[in-house]
Design a protein around this motif. Structure first.
Motif, PDB file in Angstrom:
ATOM      1  N   PRO A 196       0.842  -1.194   0.000  1.00 51.40           N
ATOM      2  CA  PRO A 196       0.000   0.000   0.000  1.00 51.40           C
ATOM      3  C   PRO A 196       0.883   1.252   0.000  1.00 51.40           C
ATOM      4  CG  PRO A 196      -0.725  -1.562   1.675  1.00 51.40           C
ATOM      5  CD  PRO A 196       0.573  -2.080   1.136  1.00 51.40           C
ATOM      6  N   GLY A 197       0.572   2.187  -0.851  1.00 48.56           N
ATOM      7  CA  GLY A 197       1.323   3.443  -0.881  1.00 48.56           C
ATOM      8  C   GLY A 197       2.545   3.419  -1.784  1.00 48.56           C
ATOM      9  N   ASN A 198       2.887   2.256  -2.362  1.00 55.78           N
ATOM     10  CA  ASN A 198       4.022   2.226  -3.294  1.00 55.78           C
ATOM     11  C   ASN A 198       3.680   3.085  -4.512  1.00 55.78           C
ATOM     12  OD1 ASN A 198       6.275   1.619  -4.794  1.00 55.78           O
ATOM     13  ND2 ASN A 198       5.554  -0.438  -5.382  1.00 55.78           N
ATOM     14  N   PRO A 199       4.430   4.177  -4.752  1.00 47.07           N
ATOM     15  CA  PRO A 199       4.036   5.111  -5.816  1.00 47.07           C
ATOM     16  C   PRO A 199       4.179   4.538  -7.224  1.00 47.07           C
ATOM     17  CG  PRO A 199       6.140   5.760  -4.847  1.00 47.07           C
ATOM     18  CD  PRO A 199       5.612   4.632  -4.014  1.00 47.07           C
ATOM     19  N   ASN A 200       5.083   3.628  -7.434  1.00 50.26           N
ATOM     20  CA  ASN A 200       5.166   2.987  -8.747  1.00 50.26           C
ATOM     21  C   ASN A 200       5.707   1.574  -8.623  1.00 50.26           C
ATOM     22  OD1 ASN A 200       7.766   4.575  -8.267  1.00 50.26           O
ATOM     23  ND2 ASN A 200       8.375   3.162  -9.898  1.00 50.26           N
ATOM     24  N   PHE A 201       5.214   0.715  -9.503  1.00 47.51           N
ATOM     25  CA  PHE A 201       5.608  -0.690  -9.525  1.00 47.51           C
ATOM     26  C   PHE A 201       7.077  -0.783  -9.947  1.00 47.51           C
ATOM     27  CE2 PHE A 201       5.320  -5.165 -10.659  1.00 47.51           C
ATOM     28  CZ  PHE A 201       4.357  -5.632  -9.777  1.00 47.51           C
ATOM     29  N   ASN A 256      21.453  -9.773   8.312  1.00 47.26           N
ATOM     30  CA  ASN A 256      21.085  -8.350   8.308  1.00 47.26           C
ATOM     31  C   ASN A 256      20.722  -7.934   6.895  1.00 47.26           C
ATOM     32  OD1 ASN A 256      22.147  -7.552  11.107  1.00 47.26           O
ATOM     33  ND2 ASN A 256      23.897  -8.553  10.146  1.00 47.26           N
ATOM     34  N   TYR A 257      19.789  -7.004   6.796  1.00 50.14           N
ATOM     35  CA  TYR A 257      19.486  -6.430   5.486  1.00 50.14           C
ATOM     36  C   TYR A 257      18.933  -5.015   5.664  1.00 50.14           C
ATOM     37  CZ  TYR A 257      17.560  -5.671   0.857  1.00 50.14           C
ATOM     38  OH  TYR A 257      17.284  -5.134  -0.373  1.00 50.14           O
ATOM     39  N   ALA A 258      19.472  -4.070   4.874  1.00 56.01           N
ATOM     40  CA  ALA A 258      18.985  -2.687   4.897  1.00 56.01           C
ATOM     41  C   ALA A 258      17.972  -2.500   3.778  1.00 56.01           C
ATOM     42  CB  ALA A 258      20.153  -1.717   4.717  1.00 56.01           C
ATOM     43  N   MET A 259      16.798  -1.988   4.130  1.00 57.37           N
ATOM     44  CA  MET A 259      15.684  -1.927   3.185  1.00 57.37           C
ATOM     45  C   MET A 259      15.610  -0.562   2.500  1.00 57.37           C
ATOM     46  SD  MET A 259      13.444  -3.871   5.999  1.00 57.37           S
ATOM     47  CE  MET A 259      14.333  -2.922   7.213  1.00 57.37           C
ATOM     48  N   PRO A 260      15.753  -0.541   1.176  1.00 60.20           N
ATOM     49  CA  PRO A 260      15.920   0.727   0.468  1.00 60.20           C
ATOM     50  C   PRO A 260      14.634   1.447   0.061  1.00 60.20           C
ATOM     51  CG  PRO A 260      16.205  -1.081  -1.049  1.00 60.20           C
ATOM     52  CD  PRO A 260      15.940  -1.701   0.293  1.00 60.20           C
ATOM     53  N   ARG A 261      13.477   0.921   0.402  1.00 58.26           N
ATOM     54  CA  ARG A 261      12.232   1.530  -0.097  1.00 58.26           C
ATOM     55  C   ARG A 261      11.119   1.341   0.919  1.00 58.26           C
ATOM     56  NH1 ARG A 261      10.699   2.877  -5.395  1.00 58.26           N
ATOM     57  NH2 ARG A 261       8.475   2.729  -5.866  1.00 58.26           N
ATOM     58  N   ALA A 262      10.188   2.280   0.941  1.00 56.15           N
ATOM     59  CA  ALA A 262       9.055   2.168   1.867  1.00 56.15           C
ATOM     60  C   ALA A 262       8.094   1.083   1.400  1.00 56.15           C
ATOM     61  CB  ALA A 262       8.326   3.507   1.964  1.00 56.15           C
ATOM     62  N   GLY A 263       7.564   0.347   2.340  1.00 64.26           N
ATOM     63  CA  GLY A 263       6.605  -0.704   2.030  1.00 64.26           C
ATOM     64  C   GLY A 263       6.906  -1.964   2.822  1.00 64.26           C
ATOM     65  N   TRP A 264       6.368  -3.060   2.330  1.00 68.17           N
ATOM     66  CA  TRP A 264       6.554  -4.346   3.022  1.00 68.17           C
ATOM     67  C   TRP A 264       7.710  -5.123   2.416  1.00 68.17           C
ATOM     68  CZ3 TRP A 264       4.276  -5.728   7.467  1.00 68.17           C
ATOM     69  CH2 TRP A 264       3.108  -5.048   7.851  1.00 68.17           C
ATOM     70  N   TRP A 265       8.543  -5.691   3.293  1.00 68.61           N
ATOM     71  CA  TRP A 265       9.691  -6.504   2.892  1.00 68.61           C
ATOM     72  C   TRP A 265       9.555  -7.903   3.487  1.00 68.61           C
ATOM     73  CZ3 TRP A 265      13.536  -5.083  -0.427  1.00 68.61           C
ATOM     74  CH2 TRP A 265      13.549  -3.741  -0.806  1.00 68.61           C
ATOM     75  N   GLY A 266       9.761  -8.913   2.637  1.00 65.50           N
ATOM     76  CA  GLY A 266       9.672 -10.301   3.085  1.00 65.50           C
ATOM     77  C   GLY A 266      11.043 -10.945   3.154  1.00 65.50           C
ATOM     78  N   PHE A 267      11.262 -11.704   4.224  1.00 68.29           N
ATOM     79  CA  PHE A 267      12.507 -12.454   4.421  1.00 68.29           C
ATOM     80  C   PHE A 267      12.149 -13.928   4.499  1.00 68.29           C
ATOM     81  CE2 PHE A 267      13.087  -8.220   5.933  1.00 68.29           C
ATOM     82  CZ  PHE A 267      14.382  -7.892   5.554  1.00 68.29           C
ATOM     83  N   ALA A 268      12.777 -14.744   3.654  1.00 65.99           N
ATOM     84  CA  ALA A 268      12.442 -16.171   3.625  1.00 65.99           C
ATOM     85  C   ALA A 268      13.713 -17.003   3.752  1.00 65.99           C
ATOM     86  CB  ALA A 268      11.721 -16.526   2.323  1.00 65.99           C
ATOM     87  N   ALA A 269      13.799 -17.786   4.806  1.00 69.62           N
ATOM     88  CA  ALA A 269      14.926 -18.711   5.010  1.00 69.62           C
ATOM     89  C   ALA A 269      14.433 -20.117   4.703  1.00 69.62           C
ATOM     90  CB  ALA A 269      15.426 -18.622   6.447  1.00 69.62           C
ATOM     91  N   LEU A 270      15.082 -20.749   3.741  1.00 67.29           N
ATOM     92  CA  LEU A 270      14.579 -22.026   3.245  1.00 67.29           C
ATOM     93  C   LEU A 270      15.423 -23.197   3.727  1.00 67.29           C
ATOM     94  CD1 LEU A 270      13.981 -20.788  -0.407  1.00 67.29           C
ATOM     95  CD2 LEU A 270      12.412 -20.714   1.547  1.00 67.29           C
ATOM     96  N   VAL A 294       9.382 -17.439   7.106  1.00 65.45           N
ATOM     97  CA  VAL A 294       9.175 -16.156   6.439  1.00 65.45           C
ATOM     98  C   VAL A 294       8.755 -15.093   7.457  1.00 65.45           C
ATOM     99  CG1 VAL A 294       7.978 -14.957   4.568  1.00 65.45           C
ATOM    100  CG2 VAL A 294       8.450 -17.406   4.378  1.00 65.45           C
ATOM    101  N   PHE A 295       9.328 -13.925   7.334  1.00 71.56           N
ATOM    102  CA  PHE A 295       8.973 -12.817   8.224  1.00 71.56           C
ATOM    103  C   PHE A 295       8.795 -11.558   7.391  1.00 71.56           C
ATOM    104  CE2 PHE A 295       9.026  -9.767  11.579  1.00 71.56           C
ATOM    105  CZ  PHE A 295       8.628 -10.457  12.710  1.00 71.56           C
ATOM    106  N   TRP A 296       7.770 -10.753   7.742  1.00 74.48           N
ATOM    107  CA  TRP A 296       7.486  -9.515   7.005  1.00 74.48           C
ATOM    108  C   TRP A 296       7.624  -8.301   7.898  1.00 74.48           C
ATOM    109  CZ3 TRP A 296       6.647  -8.943   1.831  1.00 74.48           C
ATOM    110  CH2 TRP A 296       6.516 -10.126   1.106  1.00 74.48           C
ATOM    111  N   VAL A 297       8.266  -7.266   7.363  1.00 75.48           N
ATOM    112  CA  VAL A 297       8.343  -5.990   8.083  1.00 75.48           C
ATOM    113  C   VAL A 297       7.974  -4.860   7.124  1.00 75.48           C
ATOM    114  CG1 VAL A 297      10.145  -6.796   9.676  1.00 75.48           C
ATOM    115  CG2 VAL A 297      10.798  -5.571   7.586  1.00 75.48           C
ATOM    116  N   ARG A 298       7.552  -3.761   7.737  1.00 73.44           N
ATOM    117  CA  ARG A 298       7.143  -2.612   6.930  1.00 73.44           C
ATOM    118  C   ARG A 298       8.061  -1.429   7.227  1.00 73.44           C
ATOM    119  NH1 ARG A 298       1.259   0.123   7.686  1.00 73.44           N
ATOM    120  NH2 ARG A 298       0.967   0.872   5.566  1.00 73.44           N
ATOM    121  N   THR A 299       8.486  -0.740   6.171  1.00 76.25           N
ATOM    122  CA  THR A 299       9.313   0.455   6.337  1.00 76.25           C
ATOM    123  C   THR A 299       8.527   1.687   5.908  1.00 76.25           C
ATOM    124  OG1 THR A 299      10.239   0.004   4.170  1.00 76.25           O
ATOM    125  CG2 THR A 299      11.552  -0.671   6.059  1.00 76.25           C
TER     126      THR A 299
END
Ligand SMILES: [Cu+2]
Length: 268
Positions: free
Chosen positions: A197-202, A224-238, A259-264
């Motif tokens: 939600p709120g992502n200005p462009n695909f 660790n991971y730095a998230m470069p954009r606002a929105g939801w980020w998914g992390f999946a360890a298989l 899987v874990f989701w966070v929002r920036t």
């Protein structure tokens, strides 16, 4: 033999060529309508449960999950009865897909860790079943307590940095557990949910490696991971499950994902 050459091989090829995302990363997702519930907010969360290629915005049909629940202050609550079947439409895919959604009332303050155990998903392109144990944490009413506790799933990511109230550019740190123990050198895939939600462009990845980021955890299963954009980020360890599932009389491998989701959020 003839049957295989004439029908099975060509149709498998067509399937692969027509749906290149089949080879790309799958993510279970739990998407709440809000990740920080304040006094002023509505206390009813709408929670969606889906199975997606997040960057492509391509969804798989999802069967009814086996388990769906929430943990707050160590108390588990079964939420499977609130889930209702729904139909969605991906931005770049034909037809509709099945997902699950439900309304959850937030009562007392604290961290609400939602989790889902989906029914095994058969992925013909990879000749295996996929089971993604997925989590997301919603903070409610000012009490920041519980986000760093494991739920007790077969495999899961446990956050080491608080998984809400994150700015764009923040680092997310997590630990991968399998049967309660850290997974040394676990491989973690990271994707941006392009339909955030709120992502200005695909976002259009310039080439395939941009679709899924790949991290190798350290010897304690920490990444660790730095998230470069606002929105939801998914992390999946298989991981490969220690068990198999039978399909048409043949035992098949099972990929289990934590899987874990966070929002920036952008600073403005
Ligand atoms: Cu898929």
């Amino acid at each position: 033999m003839r049957f295989w050459l004439r029908w099975v091989v060509p149709s498998a090829l067509i399937a692969v060529l027509a749906f290149p995302w089949n080879a790309l990363a799958h993510f279970g997702v739990i998407l709440p309508s809000d990740d920080i519930v304040t006094q002023e907010d509505t206390k009813n969360l709408m929670v969606e449960v889906k199975f997606v290629h997040p960057m492509e915005g391509a969804y798989m049909a999802m069967a009814k999950p086996k388990r769906f629940g929430v943990v707050r202050s160590g108390e588990h609550k079964d939420l499977l009865p609130v889930l209702k079947e729904a139909e969605g439409k991906g931005p770049h895919q034909e037809g509709s897909f099945t997902y699950w959604k439900g309304e959850v009332a937030i009562g007392r303050p604290g961290d609400y860790v939602f989790y889902v155990e989906p029914a095994p998903y058969w992925e013909p392109a990879e000749d295996k079943y996929i089971v993604h144990y997925t989590k997301v944490c919603v903070n409610a009413l000012g009490l920041e307590e519980g986000w760093d506790e494991p739920v007790g799933l077969e495999t899961e990511i446990v956050p080491l940095s608080r998984p809400y109230g994150l700015w764009t550019g923040n680092i997310f740190t997590g630990r991968v557990l399998l049967e309660g123990r850290p997974v040394p050198h676990a491989e973690i895939e990271v994707e941006y949910l392009n339909e955030s939600p709120g992502n200005p462009n695909f976002v259009q990845p310039p080439s395939d490696p941009f679709v899924t980021q790949v991290i190798r955890a350290d010897e304690d299963g920490i990444f660790n991971y730095a998230m470069p954009r606002a929105g939801w980020w998914g992390f999946a360890a298989l991981s490969d499950a220690s068990w198999k599932l039978e399909r048409q009389g043949v035992k098949k491998d099972v990929e289990i994902g934590a899987v874990f989701w966070v929002r920036t959020t952008d600073m403005r």
